[in-house]
Structure formats: structure tokens, C-alpha cells
Design a protein around this motif. Structure first.
Motif, mmCIF file in Angstrom:
data_model
loop_
_atom_site.group_PDB
_atom_site.id
_atom_site.type_symbol
_atom_site.label_atom_id
_atom_site.label_comp_id
_atom_site.label_asym_id
_atom_site.label_seq_id
_atom_site.Cartn_x
_atom_site.Cartn_y
_atom_site.Cartn_z
ATOM 1 N N THR A 163 0.811 -1.205 0.000
ATOM 2 C CA THR A 163 0.000 0.000 0.000
ATOM 3 C C THR A 163 0.852 1.266 0.000
ATOM 4 O O THR A 163 0.372 2.329 -0.342
ATOM 5 C CB THR A 163 -0.930 0.016 1.234
ATOM 6 O OG1 THR A 163 -0.126 -0.067 2.409
ATOM 7 C CG2 THR A 163 -1.904 -1.134 1.188
ATOM 8 N N SER A 186 -7.463 7.848 11.113
ATOM 9 C CA SER A 186 -6.037 7.859 11.447
ATOM 10 C C SER A 186 -5.366 6.581 10.957
ATOM 11 O O SER A 186 -4.271 6.621 10.382
ATOM 12 C CB SER A 186 -5.830 7.993 12.955
ATOM 13 O OG SER A 186 -6.292 9.236 13.398
ATOM 14 N N GLU A 187 -6.018 5.436 11.159
ATOM 15 C CA GLU A 187 -5.474 4.160 10.693
ATOM 16 C C GLU A 187 -5.401 4.111 9.171
ATOM 17 O O GLU A 187 -4.426 3.614 8.602
ATOM 18 C CB GLU A 187 -6.335 3.011 11.220
ATOM 19 C CG GLU A 187 -6.217 2.795 12.715
ATOM 20 C CD GLU A 187 -7.176 1.739 13.230
ATOM 21 O OE1 GLU A 187 -7.612 0.871 12.426
ATOM 22 O OE2 GLU A 187 -7.502 1.787 14.418
ATOM 23 N N LEU A 188 -6.424 4.643 8.509
ATOM 24 C CA LEU A 188 -6.441 4.681 7.045
ATOM 25 C C LEU A 188 -5.276 5.510 6.506
ATOM 26 O O LEU A 188 -4.591 5.102 5.570
ATOM 27 C CB LEU A 188 -7.773 5.265 6.559
ATOM 28 C CG LEU A 188 -8.030 5.240 5.064
ATOM 29 C CD1 LEU A 188 -8.174 3.813 4.561
ATOM 30 C CD2 LEU A 188 -9.282 6.040 4.735
ATOM 31 N N CYS A 189 -5.024 6.648 7.122
ATOM 32 C CA CYS A 189 -3.910 7.512 6.697
ATOM 33 C C CYS A 189 -2.562 6.838 6.944
ATOM 34 O O CYS A 189 -1.632 7.011 6.153
ATOM 35 C CB CYS A 189 -3.981 8.853 7.416
ATOM 36 S SG CYS A 189 -5.357 9.876 6.866
ATOM 37 N N ARG A 190 -2.444 6.077 8.024
ATOM 38 C CA ARG A 190 -1.191 5.356 8.287
ATOM 39 C C ARG A 190 -0.982 4.217 7.284
ATOM 40 O O ARG A 190 0.126 3.967 6.835
ATOM 41 C CB ARG A 190 -1.178 4.792 9.703
ATOM 42 C CG ARG A 190 -0.696 5.785 10.749
ATOM 43 C CD ARG A 190 -0.379 5.104 12.070
ATOM 44 N NE ARG A 190 -1.499 4.391 12.661
ATOM 45 C CZ ARG A 190 -2.463 4.953 13.391
ATOM 46 N NH1 ARG A 190 -2.435 6.253 13.631
ATOM 47 N NH2 ARG A 190 -3.439 4.236 13.896
ATOM 48 N N LYS A 191 -2.058 3.548 6.935
ATOM 49 C CA LYS A 191 -1.957 2.413 6.019
ATOM 50 C C LYS A 191 -1.686 2.866 4.583
ATOM 51 O O LYS A 191 -1.013 2.175 3.825
ATOM 52 C CB LYS A 191 -3.229 1.572 6.065
ATOM 53 C CG LYS A 191 -3.116 0.316 5.248
ATOM 54 C CD LYS A 191 -4.253 -0.638 5.494
ATOM 55 C CE LYS A 191 -4.032 -1.889 4.669
ATOM 56 N NZ LYS A 191 -4.990 -2.911 4.943
ATOM 57 N N ARG A 215 -12.672 9.259 13.950
ATOM 58 C CA ARG A 215 -11.335 9.791 14.235
ATOM 59 C C ARG A 215 -10.271 8.693 14.178
ATOM 60 O O ARG A 215 -9.280 8.801 13.468
ATOM 61 C CB ARG A 215 -11.342 10.474 15.596
ATOM 62 C CG ARG A 215 -10.033 11.105 15.938
ATOM 63 C CD ARG A 215 -10.143 11.847 17.238
ATOM 64 N NE ARG A 215 -8.828 12.318 17.636
ATOM 65 C CZ ARG A 215 -8.573 12.831 18.798
ATOM 66 N NH1 ARG A 215 -9.529 12.941 19.687
ATOM 67 N NH2 ARG A 215 -7.369 13.229 19.101
ATOM 68 N N GLN A 216 -10.474 7.624 14.909
ATOM 69 C CA GLN A 216 -9.509 6.524 14.937
ATOM 70 C C GLN A 216 -9.426 5.787 13.595
ATOM 71 O O GLN A 216 -8.334 5.574 13.087
ATOM 72 C CB GLN A 216 -9.853 5.554 16.078
ATOM 73 C CG GLN A 216 -8.885 4.391 16.217
ATOM 74 C CD GLN A 216 -7.480 4.844 16.614
ATOM 75 O OE1 GLN A 216 -7.315 5.850 17.280
ATOM 76 N NE2 GLN A 216 -6.487 4.099 16.169
ATOM 77 N N PRO A 217 -10.563 5.401 12.979
ATOM 78 C CA PRO A 217 -10.464 4.710 11.685
ATOM 79 C C PRO A 217 -9.772 5.554 10.609
ATOM 80 O O PRO A 217 -9.005 5.029 9.804
ATOM 81 C CB PRO A 217 -11.922 4.440 11.306
ATOM 82 C CG PRO A 217 -12.648 4.405 12.599
ATOM 83 C CD PRO A 217 -11.945 5.396 13.479
#
Length: 168
Positions: A86, A111-116, A107-109
Motif C-alpha cells: 500500500t 487515522s489508521e487509514l492515513c497510516r496504512k 477519528r480513529q479509523p
């Protein structure tokens, strides 16, 4: 028949083409040779013959290569659309949601999407349920997330319930 066999066959044919007039002094690794033999057996046709030390494709191999052209192109397009890593994906992703949902549940999902997907341009649009559904219908957004108390959406979309909301 397996896709891997077709990819292996295509690689051998490409190697033969680049090594001059469809013939080459080609020594196939055992795994490649085995895949070609299995494919040949499943098709019920010899794909290659040896003339001295040269590997020569048969008419069946040439016919198979013509048939595989569109399939190989489609496979390459699929590999490009679904990269294994990715990190290399840079496509735009647009999601729309309501403000309350964004603040309290995403907020949390996000943040995880941006990290992934660190190299993607991820845009978040804020809107009403009606505008989100309209944007989905017009394909202006990739994903719409709405919070509703009842199943009021009567559209041909796949709806996933992420949770239940208390009735007031």
C-alpha cells in the motif's frame, strides 16, 4: 489450469521471441518445466518441442499465446489496481460523511487509514445523508458513511450496518 501456469507459459514465449525467431538455447528451471508440462497435459497438446538444443514453440503454443493476450493484459491491470504494498498506492480516495459521525466515530479509523495509505490523497467531504447518497449515485465519492436511525435509504447500494443507534 492455473493462472500461474499461464504467466509462466507467457514468460517462456516472451523469452523465445526476444532470443531470435522463436527459437533459443533455453534451459528451463525444473519448476518452470513442470508447470509447462502440467499445462500441456491439461490442454492435451504439446506446447514446445526440442530441436537439438533449441526449444521451439508448437502451433498449439502459438494459438494459446494469441488467446492469452487479453487475459495477460487483464491480469496486469488487476495487479496495477491492487498493488501488494500500500506504500506505493497514490490514488485519490474521497469519502463523505456527516459532521457528527466524523467527530465522534471516525477519528480513529481515519487515522489508521492515513497510516496504512501514507501516499494517498485522502479527502473527507462533510454533507447531509441526501447529498452523500447523491454523490455516490453520481460517482463523485468512493465511500459514503451515514448515520441513520431507520433504514430510510432505498437505493441500489450495498449497505453495511456498522452499529445500532438508540431510538429516542
Amino acid at each position: 489450469m492455473e493462472l500461474r501456469q499461464f504467466e509462466t507459459f507467457q514468460a517462456v514465449m516472451t523469452t523465445l521471441e526476444h532470443d531470435g525467431c522463436g527459437q533459443a538455447n533455453l534451459s528451463l528451471p525444473a519448476a518452470v518445466s513442470l508447470q509447462i508440462r502440467h499445462l500441456s497435459g491439461e490442454l492435451g497438446a504439446e506446447l514446445f518441442t526440442r530441436v537439438g538444443h533449441k526449444l521451439v514453440p508448437t502451433l498449439a503454443a502459438e494459438r494459446l499465446q494469441r488467446r492469452l493476450g487479453p487475459l495477460v493484459d487483464a491480469l496486469q491491470a488487476i495487479h496495477e489496481d491492487f498493488p501488494l504494498e500500500t506504500v506505493h498506492d497514490t490514488r485519490l480516495f474521497v469519502l463523505a460523511t456527516g459532521l457528527t459521525t466524523l467527530i465522534y466515530q471516525l477519528r480513529q479509523p481515519l487515522s489508521e487509514l492515513c497510516r496504512k495509505f501514507p501516499r494517498n490523497d485522502i479527502q473527507v467531504h462533510i454533507g447531509t445523508t441526501e447529498s452523500i447518497v447523491s454523490d455516490l449515485e453520481l460517482r463523485r465519492i468512493d465511500l459514503g458513511i451515514v448515520a441513520t436511525h431507520r433504514n430510510v435509504l432505498h437505493h441500489p447500494f450495498r449497505i453495511h450496518l456498522l452499529g445500532r443507534f438508540p431510538e429516542h
